[in-house]
Design a protein around this motif. Structure first.
Motif, mmCIF file in Angstrom:
data_model
loop_
_atom_site.group_PDB
_atom_site.id
_atom_site.type_symbol
_atom_site.label_atom_id
_atom_site.label_comp_id
_atom_site.label_asym_id
_atom_site.label_seq_id
_atom_site.Cartn_x
_atom_site.Cartn_y
_atom_site.Cartn_z
ATOM 1 N N ASP A 164 0.828 -1.206 0.000
ATOM 2 C CA ASP A 164 0.000 0.000 0.000
ATOM 3 C C ASP A 164 0.862 1.255 0.000
ATOM 4 O O ASP A 164 0.448 2.297 -0.509
ATOM 5 N N LEU A 165 2.062 1.133 0.563
ATOM 6 C CA LEU A 165 2.974 2.269 0.653
ATOM 7 C C LEU A 165 4.314 1.855 0.064
ATOM 8 O O LEU A 165 5.062 1.091 0.674
ATOM 9 N N LEU A 215 12.782 -2.048 10.172
ATOM 10 C CA LEU A 215 11.544 -1.858 10.920
ATOM 11 C C LEU A 215 10.329 -1.958 10.007
ATOM 12 O O LEU A 215 9.316 -2.586 10.353
ATOM 13 N N LEU A 216 10.414 -1.366 8.824
ATOM 14 C CA LEU A 216 9.304 -1.454 7.874
ATOM 15 C C LEU A 216 9.110 -2.886 7.393
ATOM 16 O O LEU A 216 7.974 -3.351 7.222
ATOM 17 N N ARG A 217 10.198 -3.597 7.171
ATOM 18 C CA ARG A 217 10.077 -4.988 6.745
ATOM 19 C C ARG A 217 9.460 -5.846 7.848
ATOM 20 O O ARG A 217 8.708 -6.775 7.564
ATOM 21 N N GLU A 218 9.777 -5.528 9.087
ATOM 22 C CA GLU A 218 9.172 -6.251 10.204
ATOM 23 C C GLU A 218 7.664 -6.038 10.225
ATOM 24 O O GLU A 218 6.904 -6.907 10.678
ATOM 25 N N GLN A 219 7.223 -4.889 9.712
ATOM 26 C CA GLN A 219 5.789 -4.581 9.644
ATOM 27 C C GLN A 219 5.117 -5.193 8.416
ATOM 28 O O GLN A 219 3.903 -5.071 8.249
ATOM 29 N N ALA A 247 8.976 5.007 11.466
ATOM 30 C CA ALA A 247 8.375 3.703 11.155
ATOM 31 C C ALA A 247 7.082 3.503 11.932
ATOM 32 O O ALA A 247 6.100 2.968 11.401
ATOM 33 N N GLY A 248 7.067 3.933 13.188
ATOM 34 C CA GLY A 248 5.855 3.797 13.987
ATOM 35 C C GLY A 248 4.701 4.600 13.437
ATOM 36 O O GLY A 248 3.546 4.148 13.436
ATOM 37 N N MET A 249 4.980 5.800 12.963
ATOM 38 C CA MET A 249 3.928 6.619 12.374
ATOM 39 C C MET A 249 3.458 6.042 11.040
ATOM 40 O O MET A 249 2.272 6.061 10.722
ATOM 41 N N LEU A 250 4.377 5.517 10.255
ATOM 42 C CA LEU A 250 4.009 4.939 8.952
ATOM 43 C C LEU A 250 3.195 3.666 9.093
ATOM 44 O O LEU A 250 2.525 3.251 8.137
ATOM 45 N N ARG A 251 3.212 3.070 10.254
ATOM 46 C CA ARG A 251 2.454 1.837 10.475
ATOM 47 C C ARG A 251 0.965 2.041 10.205
ATOM 48 O O ARG A 251 0.252 1.106 9.851
#
Length: 422
Positions: A18-19, A36-40, A322-326
Motif C-alpha cells: 500500500d505504501l 523496521l518497515l520490513r518487520e511490519q 516507522a511507527g507513524m508509517l504503520r
C-alpha cells in the motif's frame, strides 16, 4: 547480512505494498528504517551509493533510546551479546593522570542500556535476518507530483524511472540527494577545524571503562566494544596534517603520565598503516520534509561524536518514523511527515546542541583553559554534561501520540480511533 539485489528485484517485491517506499542510503539510519518497515510487512527499496559495505568503521556508544528498535526487531539478545555495557567513564587531567572515574551505569541505567559497539557490528546486528540492498545506485532526479514521487535511480551507465509513495533520504552527512529537495537552501555546519585517527586495539581487563583526555591541542579517547577498544586521537587539522607519528610525538611531550592502556593505544596509532581519519564536522538541515520526501539520520542532522548520541538519535528517528508509517496508506503522507518533523526535529537538534557545546569545551589549544577544565572536573562529574540527554531519555517519543496532532491524517486517526480534525 546485506543481500545484494537489483532495483528491479526490490521494486517487484514492493509492487503490492500500500505504501511504496524508497530509502536512499544503507547506513545506520537507512537500514534501521528498512528493517523496521520490513518487520511490519512492507518491502521498502533500499539503495546505497557505495559499491559494497566496506566502510572502514568506528566505535559507537548507543544510548538507551535505541532499545525499542531492537525490541521491535526482536534482536535485543543479539545486540547485547555483540556489544559491551559502558559502566564507567574515566577522565584524565590534561597531563595524563587519571583524575576521576564516574559511574555511567548509575546515571543512565534507569532509562535502559548504554552500550559500546563497532559500527560494522551494529549493521550486522540490524541485518541479522537479511537485508536486501542495491549497491552502486544513486538518485539522479526526484519529482514530487503530489500523489507520488517520480524518481530516476541508476549508476554512471543508465537510470531507471520508478514511482514511489515516499522517499526517505538517509545517505549521510555529505548527502548527494539532499539538494534535490532543498534546492538553494543551505545546510548549516559546524566545522571544529579538528580531526583525528581511529584504530582498534585488543581488549583488556577494563572493558566497562571508557576514557577521555581533553588536552591542550589534542583529544584522546578510548571506547570499549566487544573484544576490542576503539581509540581516537586527534587535534587541529594544521597539527595532524603531518601524520600520526609526528602528532603522537608532540602529544607525548605534553604528557607526564602515560598509563599502560594509553601506551598501547598510542603505539597502535603510530603503527597503523592507513588509519581511518575522522574530520570533526556536523550539519543541520533547515528542513526535513518536503511533500512526500523526508530526510533521516545524518542527512537531516549529522552529529559531532562528542556526546556519543548521534547514532542513537538517528535510530530513534527511524523508529518514530516507522511507527507513524504503520498507520499510513499514502493518502495523507505529506501531513504525516510534517507532524513527524515537528515532533522529532527539536529532540534531535537539542541533542546536537549538546554535542556542539561539548566540542567548544573539548577542542581547544589553550593550556590555561586545560588547567581550568581540570580544576572544574575535580568537582563536577560527567553527569553535568549528560543532563540534557537524561531529559531526552526521560521524555521518550510516542509515534501514536505524535499522530494525534497530525491534522489531516485521517488514515492515522481512523486507525487510532481518534476524532477527525475540523
Amino acid at each position: 547480512m546485506l543481500n545484494p539485489s537489483t532495483i528491479s528485484e526490490q521494486y517487484a517485491q514492493a509492487a503490492q505494498d500500500d505504501l511504496k517506499v524508497l530509502i536512499v542510503g544503507a547506513g545506520v539510519a537507512g537500514i534501521t528504517l528498512a528493517q523496521l518497515l520490513r518487520e511490519q510487512g512492507h518491502h521498502p527499496v533500499l539503495i546505497e551509493r557505495n559499491n559494497d559495505d566496506s566502510h572502514p568503521g568506528y566505535m559507537l556508544a548507543l544510548m538507551p533510546m535505541v532499545d525499542d528498535v531492537f525490541m521491535d526487531l526482536r534482536l535485543r539478545d543479539i545486540y547485547r551479546a555483540r556489544s559491551v555495557a559502558l559502566r564507567d567513564y574515566g577522565f584524565h587531567a590534561h597531563r595524563g593522570a587519571m583524575m576521576r572515574i564516574d559511574s555511567l551505569a548509575g546515571m543512565l541505567e534507569c532509562y535502559g542500556d548504554y552500550r559500546g559497539i563497532a559500527r560494522g557490528t551494529l549493521l550486522s546486528v540490524l541485518t541479522d535476518k537479511g537485508c536486501d540492498v542495491t549497491f552502486g545506485a544513486t538518485v539522479k532526479t526526484l519529482q514530487d507530483h503530489g500523489h507520488h514521487v517520480a524518481v530516476q535511480i541508476g549508476d554512471d551507465r543508465q537510470a531507471l524511472g520508478l514511482d514511489f509513495d515516499l522517499v526517505v533520504i538517509a545517505d549521510g552527512i555529505h548527502s548527494s540527494t539532499r539538494a534535490l529537495i532543498l534546492g538553494d537552501r543551505k545546510v548549516a555546519t559546524v566545522d571544529t577545524g579538528w580531526g583525528g585517527w581511529v584504530v582498534w586495539v585488543p581488549g583488556d581487563n577494563d572493558m566497562a571503562l571508557a576514557e577521555e583526555l581533553w588536552g591542550a591541542g589534542f583529544f584522546y579517547g578510548v571506547y570499549p566494544v566487544k573484544g576490542k577498544l576503539g581509540v581516537f586521537l586527534g587535534g587541529d587539522i594544521k597539527d595532524t596534517r603531518h601524520g600520526p607519528q609526528h602528532f603522537i610525538a608532540t602529544v607525548r611531550k605534553k604528557l607526564t603520565v602515560i598509563n599502560p592502556r594509553m601506551e598501547r593505544c598510542l603505539q597502535a596509532i603510530a603503527a597503523a598503516n592507513t588509519p581511518f581519519f575522522w574530520p570533526l564536522t556536523d550539519c543541520r538541515s533547515p528542513q526535513w520534509s518536503v511533500g512526500r520526501t523526508v530526510l533521516l539520520g545524518d542527512a537531516a542532522a549529522g552529529f559531532l561524536p562528542t556526546a556519543g548520541i548521534g547514532a542513537g538519535m538517528a535510530m530513534e528517528s527511524a523508529w518514530v518514523l516507522a511507527g507513524m508509517l504503520r498507520h499510513e496508506n499514502g493518502r495523507n503522507l505529506a501531513a504525516l511527515l510534517r507532524a513527524y518533523e515537528s515532533a522529532q526535529r527539536p529532540r534531535v537538534e537539542a541533542a546536537q546542541d549538546t554535542s556542539r557545546s561539548l566540542a567548544r569545551l573539548m577542542f581547544r589549544q589553550s593550556r590555561i583553559l586545560a588547567v581550568l577544565r581540570d580544576a572544574a572536573m575535580r568537582f563536577v562529574s560527567v553527569e553535568a554534561a549528560l543532563r540534557p540527554i537524561q531529559k531526552l531519555l526521560a521524555n521518550k517519543p510516542d509515534p501514536d501520540e505524535i499522530a494525534k496532532g497530525c491534522a489531516g491524517c485521517t488514515a492515522v486517526r481512523d486507525q487510532l480511533n481518534l476524532p477527525h480534525a475540523d
